[in-house]
Design a protein around this motif. Structure first.
Motif, mmCIF file in Angstrom:
data_model
loop_
_atom_site.group_PDB
_atom_site.id
_atom_site.type_symbol
_atom_site.label_atom_id
_atom_site.label_comp_id
_atom_site.label_asym_id
_atom_site.label_seq_id
_atom_site.Cartn_x
_atom_site.Cartn_y
_atom_site.Cartn_z
ATOM 1 N N GLU A 1 -24.918 -15.239 -16.249
ATOM 2 C CA GLU A 1 -25.713 -14.158 -16.826
ATOM 3 C C GLU A 1 -26.708 -14.664 -17.862
ATOM 4 O O GLU A 1 -27.068 -13.937 -18.784
ATOM 5 C CB GLU A 1 -24.794 -13.115 -17.465
ATOM 6 C CG GLU A 1 -23.877 -12.439 -16.460
ATOM 7 C CD GLU A 1 -22.962 -11.422 -17.093
ATOM 8 O OE1 GLU A 1 -23.209 -10.225 -16.882
ATOM 9 O OE2 GLU A 1 -22.019 -11.834 -17.807
ATOM 10 N N HIS A 2 -27.133 -15.911 -17.751
ATOM 11 C CA HIS A 2 -28.130 -16.443 -18.674
ATOM 12 C C HIS A 2 -28.969 -17.511 -17.987
ATOM 13 O O HIS A 2 -28.573 -18.077 -16.967
ATOM 14 C CB HIS A 2 -27.476 -16.988 -19.939
ATOM 15 C CG HIS A 2 -26.696 -18.260 -19.770
ATOM 16 N ND1 HIS A 2 -25.546 -18.351 -19.015
ATOM 17 C CD2 HIS A 2 -26.909 -19.502 -20.276
ATOM 18 C CE1 HIS A 2 -25.084 -19.595 -19.080
ATOM 19 N NE2 HIS A 2 -25.893 -20.313 -19.837
ATOM 20 N N TRP B 1 -27.492 -12.882 -21.318
ATOM 21 C CA TRP B 1 -26.345 -12.419 -22.075
ATOM 22 C C TRP B 1 -25.892 -13.533 -23.009
ATOM 23 O O TRP B 1 -25.548 -14.614 -22.563
ATOM 24 C CB TRP B 1 -25.218 -12.012 -21.124
ATOM 25 C CG TRP B 1 -24.041 -11.417 -21.800
ATOM 26 C CD1 TRP B 1 -22.786 -11.951 -21.884
ATOM 27 C CD2 TRP B 1 -23.983 -10.175 -22.499
ATOM 28 N NE1 TRP B 1 -21.964 -11.124 -22.588
ATOM 29 C CE2 TRP B 1 -22.667 -10.013 -22.982
ATOM 30 C CE3 TRP B 1 -24.916 -9.178 -22.773
ATOM 31 C CZ2 TRP B 1 -22.273 -8.908 -23.719
ATOM 32 C CZ3 TRP B 1 -24.514 -8.077 -23.505
ATOM 33 C CH2 TRP B 1 -23.206 -7.951 -23.963
ATOM 34 N N LYS C 1 -27.557 -9.083 -25.562
ATOM 35 C CA LYS C 1 -28.576 -9.364 -24.554
ATOM 36 C C LYS C 1 -29.875 -9.800 -25.218
ATOM 37 O O LYS C 1 -30.321 -9.194 -26.180
ATOM 38 C CB LYS C 1 -28.853 -8.129 -23.707
ATOM 39 C CG LYS C 1 -27.742 -7.764 -22.779
ATOM 40 C CD LYS C 1 -28.110 -6.550 -21.957
ATOM 41 C CE LYS C 1 -26.941 -6.145 -21.084
ATOM 42 N NZ LYS C 1 -27.226 -4.916 -20.347
ATOM 43 N N LEU D 1 -33.540 -10.346 -23.748
ATOM 44 C CA LEU D 1 -34.274 -10.126 -22.505
ATOM 45 C C LEU D 1 -35.546 -10.943 -22.372
ATOM 46 O O LEU D 1 -36.121 -11.007 -21.291
ATOM 47 C CB LEU D 1 -34.591 -8.631 -22.355
ATOM 48 C CG LEU D 1 -33.355 -7.720 -22.346
ATOM 49 C CD1 LEU D 1 -33.775 -6.267 -22.219
ATOM 50 C CD2 LEU D 1 -32.390 -8.114 -21.244
#
Length: 111
Positions: free
Chosen positions: A15-16, A31, A44, A46
């Protein structure tokens, strides 16, 4: 906004994402739980954020200035599911994220 230019390498975790620019700067986003982005404990993120500190060494524009010593250039990154590794031209590897299971190379339970 958030666009990076001069990117020479990109790595993705679960997730990154982390990118190295042609200047040697390293950027991360996604994340940020457990420090996996290299910018502290965040939720988070973004848009890409430059990682400006490795082990307390404050980055300047471009290479790290290590107390007047040789400058260190970031040349590579790799991501696991929840951690990030940053490789320098001197062969040093900086790790960030949760350290359980020995994934950071600092022992089985390091964070």
């Amino acid at each position: 906004e958030g666009a990076l230019e001069g990117v020479v390498l990109v790595a993705c975790g679960r997730e990154h994402t982390v990118a190295v620019g042609d200047s040697g700067d390293v950027f991360s986003w996604g994340w940020g739980e457990a420090g996996r982005l290299g910018i502290g404990e965040v939720g988070k993120t973004l848009s890409p954020v430059r990682i400006d500190t490795y082990l307390g060494l404050k980055r300047q524009s471009g290479p790290i200035n290590r107390s007047g010593g040789p400058k260190v250039q970031s040349i590579g990154v790799a991501c696991g599911r929840e951690h990030t590794l940053i490789l320098t031209t001197s062969g040093q590897v900086y790790a960030c994220g949760p350290g359980y299971g020995g994934r950071l190379g600092l022992g089985a339970s390091s964070k």
